[in-house]
Design a protein around this motif. Structure first.
Motif, PDB file in Angstrom:
ATOM      1  N   SER A  59      71.728  70.927  51.450  1.00 60.09           N
ATOM      2  CA  SER A  59      71.267  69.620  50.987  1.00 60.09           C
ATOM      3  C   SER A  59      69.747  69.618  51.042  1.00 60.09           C
ATOM      4  O   SER A  59      69.164  69.940  52.082  1.00 60.09           O
ATOM      5  N   THR A  61      66.050  67.864  51.110  1.00 54.94           N
ATOM      6  CA  THR A  61      65.445  66.616  51.549  1.00 54.94           C
ATOM      7  C   THR A  61      64.681  65.978  50.396  1.00 54.94           C
ATOM      8  O   THR A  61      64.279  66.662  49.455  1.00 54.94           O
ATOM      9  N   ARG A  62      64.496  64.678  50.491  1.00 57.96           N
ATOM     10  CA  ARG A  62      63.731  63.912  49.493  1.00 57.96           C
ATOM     11  C   ARG A  62      62.547  63.245  50.185  1.00 57.96           C
ATOM     12  O   ARG A  62      62.666  62.768  51.316  1.00 57.96           O
ATOM     13  N   THR A  71      67.534  63.555  54.131  1.00 55.85           N
ATOM     14  CA  THR A  71      68.767  63.807  53.390  1.00 55.85           C
ATOM     15  C   THR A  71      69.907  63.217  54.200  1.00 55.85           C
ATOM     16  O   THR A  71      69.887  63.268  55.429  1.00 55.85           O
TER      17      THR A  71
END
Length: 110
Positions: A59, A61-62, A71
């Protein structure tokens, strides 16, 4: 007690259903059914699995715009006694974290 907070909640403590893991706060347990977010100080890929690294996934991260990258791992369906294992690949340095972390699922209070 702050008036705005008291007015909002009318003296009833809200139920917390979201857990956050970060470099300075690393809960070892989260409640069954809770949402689980990982918050980091730089961009990373979270490599994670459940119950001893089964079904590993990645996944990304943003950027939140607040110098925090997050995330949310979709683990709300896990049952008490199960576990989440994870580590990080840091994009800026092109390096793996070099260690694993684990969070256990605890029974919900209800």
């Amino acid at each position: 007690r702050p008036v705005a907070t008291w007015n909002r909640y009318q003296g009833v403590r809200p139920e917390i259903t979201h857990d956050i893991w970060g470099p300075r706060y690393r809960p070892r347990h989260i409640k069954q059914g809770d949402r689980f977010t990982i918050a980091l100080r730089s961009r990373a890929r979270v490599h994670w699995g459940i119950n001893g690294w089964k079904d590993p996934r990645d996944s990304e991260t943003r950027d939140t715009g607040l110098d925090v990258w997050t995330t949310e791992l979709p683990v709300a369906a896990l049952k008490a006694g199960e576990s989440i294992q994870f580590t990080f690949y840091w994009h800026d340095s092109s390096n793996w974290e070099g260690r694993d972390f684990e969070v256990l699922i605890s029974p919900s209070a209800g």
